[in-house]
Design an enzyme around this catalytic site. Structure first.
Site, PDB file in Angstrom:
ATOM      1  CG  HIS A 347      -0.444   0.296   2.517  1.00  0.00           C
ATOM      2  ND1 HIS A 347      -0.486   1.560   3.059  1.00  0.00           N
ATOM      3  CD2 HIS A 347       0.119  -0.490   3.466  1.00  0.00           C
ATOM      4  CE1 HIS A 347       0.023   1.539   4.283  1.00  0.00           C
ATOM      5  NE2 HIS A 347       0.404   0.308   4.555  1.00  0.00           N
ATOM      6  CG  ASP A 357       2.999   1.402   8.032  1.00  0.00           C
ATOM      7  OD1 ASP A 357       2.612   1.003   6.916  1.00  0.00           O
ATOM      8  OD2 ASP A 357       2.294   1.347   9.055  1.00  0.00           O
ATOM      9  CD  GLU A 394      -2.455  -1.251   5.623  1.00  0.00           C
ATOM     10  OE1 GLU A 394      -2.200  -2.254   6.302  1.00  0.00           O
ATOM     11  OE2 GLU A 394      -2.180  -0.092   6.011  1.00  0.00           O
ATOM     12  CD  GLU A 395      -1.213   2.823   7.645  1.00  0.00           C
ATOM     13  OE1 GLU A 395      -1.761   2.207   8.583  1.00  0.00           O
ATOM     14  OE2 GLU A 395       0.000   2.762   7.422  1.00  0.00           O
ATOM     15  CG  ASP A 423       2.252  -2.639   5.430  1.00  0.00           C
ATOM     16  OD1 ASP A 423       2.742  -1.502   5.328  1.00  0.00           O
ATOM     17  OD2 ASP A 423       1.136  -2.834   5.938  1.00  0.00           O
ATOM     18  CG  HIS A 510       0.788   4.038  12.432  1.00  0.00           C
ATOM     19  ND1 HIS A 510      -0.457   3.492  12.638  1.00  0.00           N
ATOM     20  CD2 HIS A 510       1.273   3.413  11.334  1.00  0.00           C
ATOM     21  CE1 HIS A 510      -0.716   2.580  11.710  1.00  0.00           C
ATOM     22  NE2 HIS A 510       0.340   2.518  10.909  1.00  0.00           N
TER      23      HIS A 510
END
Length: 587
Positions: A347, A357, A394-395, A423, A510
């Site tokens: 993604h 990520d 995706e998140e 990922d 994140h």
């Protein structure tokens, strides 16, 4: 005369042999070896891809993420891979307002802000980062005494009730990230009667006790782990069908009440906060002292359970938006079985800059694409079709990949060979893989062919197995990444590969600090782990696409099932014996 005839015959034989070599197709294995060779791999190209992809924050539904999609298309196209964008109109959420006030004497109003660092090259676009929030969180305002619930697991609530007599009903719970999915933290709190949830990143788990990024890899005190708290897969308003418009206009959707009744979105408000804010709240909590393994880092305050006397006033208001997301699909058509598909996926969307990520995986995907393009120029063509997929949203809940699977379910169920996911493909050293068992041996073979990026004297396989007699394969339970809909909805064999893979190696997960600087300093300074990941990923795909007979090993699958059966039988048998002894039942 005889000598002349012999000479002529020899010349003809040599010429014929040379002509045969010219017209004989190159063996597929030669192309496979070339794919992982130094002549085709390019860490400088990966460096440039990642730097380009992470120059701005690019959350799903944003203009920046659409621009990133265009970049992926341009790389595919320049690599002689036809590509197209598949768009969906999906339900996403963004924060409109947030506030968190600790009511003590004196009260504290938290800024809920992540600070840029000294020399931050992305400070000029930091205001484009989405404010810290939980996607699909319940809007609302609550004020209640605060309770500390450790990681918010079911067993943590049992400890609170059974050992300490603490009831969290009617409170705002303070939980720390880790151990379980943040959405389950909120769900468990709701089921225990809590009215709100605050989740923080404890320094004990994410580091930063003395030094942190940019000096060390650890999460800074103001760092916040953003993320979704949605418990389903795909657009929550279109469960089971694709969020694509038909010729008649908008697709059918569930309304908000119907979505909430489905049980996959939270029913109480929640917010993520930093380690610094979490410790500030912790100091306001009285009551029993928490268990030793519930305590924080060495210089943290003593953790107590509450409830209160501190009171948290939590307010969150979100905005539901129908937004356009874009999946990029690249196609290398198979020569002999064009209707069979080997699928590679990663993604593109990120909560912030996404250096680990997910764009370490995106950069690796583009590296695979460029190598396959070079093979095509040399005459290679796969037996089966290879699809290179770059997913969106995706998140938020694996939305882009799930919508595509829902739209193409029938053909995927009958024609897809395997789905290979990457990922957070590089977050540090050490190879990690999760897979369905029939892919185990194939992945072992690939790691035996590729050098360890951190020790060129041995293969990845040798490093991987150095601590034991065999590699430890993880399995693909839950919905951690885009493999979920392929495996769990359609039953397609799947794998997910990475270097690194735990919080200790990638503590800026994140957060604002998942940027190119972190990757260049701590994740992969020479970008050789990216090269190795692309080699393993692409080599497995090539074998699946090119070998006449699919190289699945169902003996591994049978062994795995036998182990699971034996474990289940043993557990049942042991439980039965304990039950018999407890109640003195004779048989």
């Amino acid at each position: 005369m005889k000598t002349s005839t012999t000479t002529t015959t020899t010349i003809l034989a040599i010429a014929t042999s040379y002509l045969f070599l010219l017209i004989t197709p190159t063996q597929k294995s030669t192309y496979h070896s070339l794919f992982i060779s130094d002549s085709l791999s390019d860490n400088a190209s990966i460096y440039n891809h990642l730097k380009t992809l992470t120059r701005r924050p690019h959350v799903a539904g944003s203009k920046a993420n659409a621009e990133a999609a265009s970049y992926v298309v341009s790389v595919f196209t320049s690599s002689y891979i036809p590509s197209h964008i598949v768009s969906y109109e999906v339900s996403l959420t963004y924060p409109l307002s947030r506030s968190l006030v600790l009511i003590t004497n004196p009260s504290t109003t938290f800024t809920l802000h992540q600070e840029t660092y000294e020399g931050d090259p992305y400070a000029d676009v930091a205001d484009e980062v989405v404010p810290t929030f939980h996607a699909y969180a319940k809007s609302g305002t609550v004020a209640a005494p605060v309770c500390y619930v450790n990681y918010g697991r079911v067993e943590d609530y049992l400890t609170l009730k059974d050992k300490n007599g603490v009831n969290v009903s009617g409170t705002v719970v303070l939980a720390r990230h880790g151990k379980i999915y943040r959405g389950d933290i909120v769900k468990n709190a709701y089921e225990e009667g809590a009215v709100g949830v605050v989740i923080y990143s404890d320094r004990k788990d994410y580091g930063g006790e003395e030094k942190w990024f940019p000096d060390e890899k650890w999460l800074p005190p103001s760092g916040v782990q953003v993320g979704t708290v949605y418990g389903g897969l795909g657009d929550p308003t279109t469960p089971g069908w694709a969020s694509s418009s038909s010729g008649d206009g908008e697709c059918e959707r569930l309304n908000k009440d119907e979505v909430e009744k489905g049980g996959d979105v939270p029913l109480i408000p929640s917010l993520p906060v930093s380690a610094a804010d979490g410790e500030k709240i912790m100091r306001s909590i009285g009551g029993p002292v928490a268990e030793d393994d519930w305590q924080g880092s060495k210089d943290a305050p003593i953790y107590r359970l509450g409830p209160g006397p501190g009171i948290l006033n939590l307010s969150y208001k979100g905005q539901d938006v129908i937004a356009t997301i874009q999946n990029v699909i690249g196609v290398i058509e198979g020569a002999e079985e064009p209707d069979r598909f080997v699928i590679l996926g990663n993604h593109r969307d990120a909560w912030t800059f996404g250096a680990v990520d997910p764009n370490s995986g995106t950069a690796a995907l583009l590296e695979v694409a460029q190598r396959l393009g070079k093979l095509q120029k040399k005459g290679w063509r796969p037996r089966r079709t290879i699809l290179l997929c770059n997913w969106d949203a995706e998140e938020y809940g694996l939305i882009g990949s799930t919508e595509w699977v829902e739209e193409n379910r029938e053909i995927l169920a009958s024609k897809a060979v395997a789905y290979l996911n990457a990922d957070c493909v590089v977050g540090g050293p050490g190879f990690n893989v999760r897979a369905t068992p029939q892919l185990d041996e194939l992945i072992k073979r690939a790691t035996q062919e590729v050098k360890d990026p951190d020790n060129s004297s041995q293969s990845i396989y040798e490093s991987w197995t150095s601590s034991g007699s065999s590699p430890l394969f993880g399995r693909l339970g839950g919905g951690g990444s885009d493999y979920a809909s392929f495996l769990q909805h359609v039953g397609i064999p799947a794998a997910d590969i990475a270097f690194g893979g735990d919080v200790a190696g990638y503590p800026v997960y994140h957060s604002l600090y998942d940027d190119f600087v972190w990757m260049e300093k701590f994740g992969d300074p020479m970008f050789q782990r990216h090269v190795a990941a692309a080699s393993v990923w692409g080599l497995v795909a090539l074998w699946l696409a090119d070998e006449e007979f699919l190289p699945f090993d169902y003996l591994s699958y049978a062994k795995e099932l036998q182990i699971l059966y034996n474990t289940k039988y043993l557990n049942h048998s042991l439980a039965w014996r304990i039950w018999r002894m407890r109640f003195q039942i004779k048989t």
